[in-house]
Design a protein around this motif. Structure first.
Motif, short mmCIF file in Angstrom:
data_model
loop_
_atom_site.label_atom_id
_atom_site.label_comp_id
_atom_site.label_asym_id
_atom_site.label_seq_id
_atom_site.Cartn_x
_atom_site.Cartn_y
_atom_site.Cartn_z
N ALA A 95 -4.90 8.06 3.95
CA ALA A 95 -4.57 6.65 4.16
C ALA A 95 -3.51 6.50 5.25
O ALA A 95 -2.62 7.33 5.39
CB ALA A 95 -4.08 6.02 2.86
N LYS B 258 0.96 2.57 -3.35
CA LYS B 258 -0.34 2.55 -4.02
C LYS B 258 -1.31 3.49 -3.31
O LYS B 258 -1.26 4.70 -3.52
CB LYS B 258 -0.87 1.11 -4.07
N THR B 259 -2.18 2.95 -2.47
CA THR B 259 -3.22 3.77 -1.84
C THR B 259 -2.64 4.85 -0.94
O THR B 259 -3.20 5.95 -0.84
CB THR B 259 -4.18 2.89 -1.03
N PRO C 188 0.80 -1.23 0.00
CA PRO C 188 0.00 0.00 0.00
C PRO C 188 0.83 1.28 0.00
O PRO C 188 0.33 2.35 -0.37
CB PRO C 188 -0.81 -0.11 1.31
N ASP D 287 -3.86 8.63 -1.54
CA ASP D 287 -4.88 9.11 -0.60
C ASP D 287 -4.22 9.77 0.61
O ASP D 287 -3.61 9.09 1.43
CB ASP D 287 -5.75 7.94 -0.15
N ASP E 134 -0.85 -1.62 -9.11
CA ASP E 134 -1.94 -0.68 -9.36
C ASP E 134 -1.38 0.57 -10.01
O ASP E 134 -0.59 1.30 -9.39
CB ASP E 134 -2.66 -0.33 -8.06
#
Length: 395
Positions: free
Chosen positions: A54, A46-47, A43, A51, A321
């Motif tokens: 996050a 990625k996220t 993550p 974000d 991703d």
């Protein structure tokens, strides 16, 4: 039984969980130079970058750690292994005996020698690294990503999604070419260019320059690229330095057999990025630096520690991703493999492709097309030949 796990990594954590799940009441000691178990890394590129809200999550929560009933020796580094005496030496001078040892020290980011250590230049490995990068990804930020592999591609896409000015510098002729092969890599390179990523292919970085912080990157072709942030993603190196003098083969990770047991030492195992093991499917030692590999190797190591002889022959899998969809790769693509699209095409929004050579189906690749990918994944896992895969396509 005394089980020592060197490395508070995802692989190390999952081995301990697997031991407990299999009913082991072994005395488990986990050693790591860090202050705690690692954070879950996928993550972070990625996220987490995409974000601002996050959170970086550890591989084990406090409640999970308590339930595992283990001794945590954090803040101390393993410096030596004596396989004959079955002991691990720590930098404090403490000697930790074991009946079974799990090497789960993972890997560390490669660096570019000779580059100035300026603020604004970073790698991405830890939660702190990710937080530094995320804070710098504001609209218009001139972001230079050194290395066009999977991590570099994810960072580039996250930066573009936050309206940054992004340049990827990659010495090879296409992004992600080592993981995708030339044909698929060229297709993804075109996608990133269409998304507004500037590409400087076929050249490398010779210097980063600036006064108080990075201001520009100098390339091997003599040109410069302005930069507010430079993220270096040029691969990783397995952390095996502490095994020097042990007599074990650490030429590219710790060499293991098909059961993830170290070659040349009794009671020593490896899992995760650091493990190079003889893969029955490919007939040669391979090393895989992906989340899924660490998770899947852990229960095999635990089973073998407990005398339940188990072979690790999983099909390698990696996902990434980027560009608004998920790229999934099952198997291994080599540069001269033949590639066929079985759903969609190289420039379509979604696709599935298969790769093969001679009689062997070597890989299945999907982009935003999980449902269409699954039948071909099954062919690969079941050991279908390349002609059989092509027949399935024709049908």
């Amino acid at each position: 039984m005394r089980v020592v796990v060197v490395g508070g990594s995802l692989a190390g954590a999952r081995v301990v969980q697997a031991l407990r799940r299999l009913g082991s009441d072994a005395r488990v000691t986990v050693v790591d130079a860090a202050a705690s178990f690692a954070h879950d890394r996928p993550p972070l590129s990625k996220t987490f970058l995409a974000d601002p809200a996050a959170q970086a999550l550890p591989v084990l929560s406090d409640d999970q750690i308590e339930a595992l009933d283990l001794e945590s020796v954090f803040g101390l580094r393993a410096t030596a292994l004596d396989p004959a005496r079955r002991t691990v030496v720590l930098d404090s001078g403490r000697t930790v005996p074991y009946d079974a040892l799990v090497v789960a020290t993972g890997s560390a980011p490669r660096t570019l020698p000779g580059l100035a250590a300026l603020p604004g230049v970073t790698t991405l490995r830890t939660a702190d690294d990710a937080a530094t990068i995320r804070a710098a990804l504001h609209s218009g930020a001139r972001t230079v990503v050194v290395g066009g592999g999977f991590i570099g591609a994810e960072i580039a896409w996250a930066a573009r999604a936050r309206d940054c000015d992004v340049t990827v510098v990659e010495p090879l002729p296409a992004m992600m070419i080592r993981g995708l092969g030339p044909s698929l890599a060229e297709a993804f390179t075109r996608r990133h260019a269409a998304a507004g990523v500037r590409l400087r292919l076929g050249t490398g970085v010779t210097a980063v320059e600036g006064d108080d912080r990075v201001e520009r990157v100098r390339l091997g072709d003599g040109t410069t690229v302005p930069a507010d942030l430079v993220v270096v993603g040029v691969g990783t190196v397995p952390q095996t330095g502490w095994l020097g003098g042990s007599g074990l083969d650490v030429s590219d990770g710790l060499l293991c057999d098909a059961h993830l047991a170290a070659v040349g030492a009794s009671g020593v195992y490896a899992a995760g990025d650091v493990a190079r093991w003889h893969h029955p499917r490919y007939g040669e030692p391979i090393r895989v630096e992906h989340w899924t590999n660490a998770v899947e190797q852990a229960p095999v190591v635990a089973a073998n520690i407990l005398g339940k002889r188990t072979t690790y022959d999983a099909v390698p899998y990696v996902w990434s991703d980027q560009l608004g969809a998920r790229l999934q790769i099952f198997g291994r693509i080599r540069p001269d493999d033949e590639v066929r699209y079985v759903f969609g095409g190289p420039d379509e929004a979604r696709f599935v492709a298969v790769a093969g050579r001679g009689e062997q189906l070597t890989a299945v690749v999907g982009f935003g097309a999980l449902k269409q990918l699954l039948p071909y994944r099954k062919l690969l896992v079941d050991g279908a030949t390349w002609p059989e895969a092509l027949s399935a396509v024709a049908a």
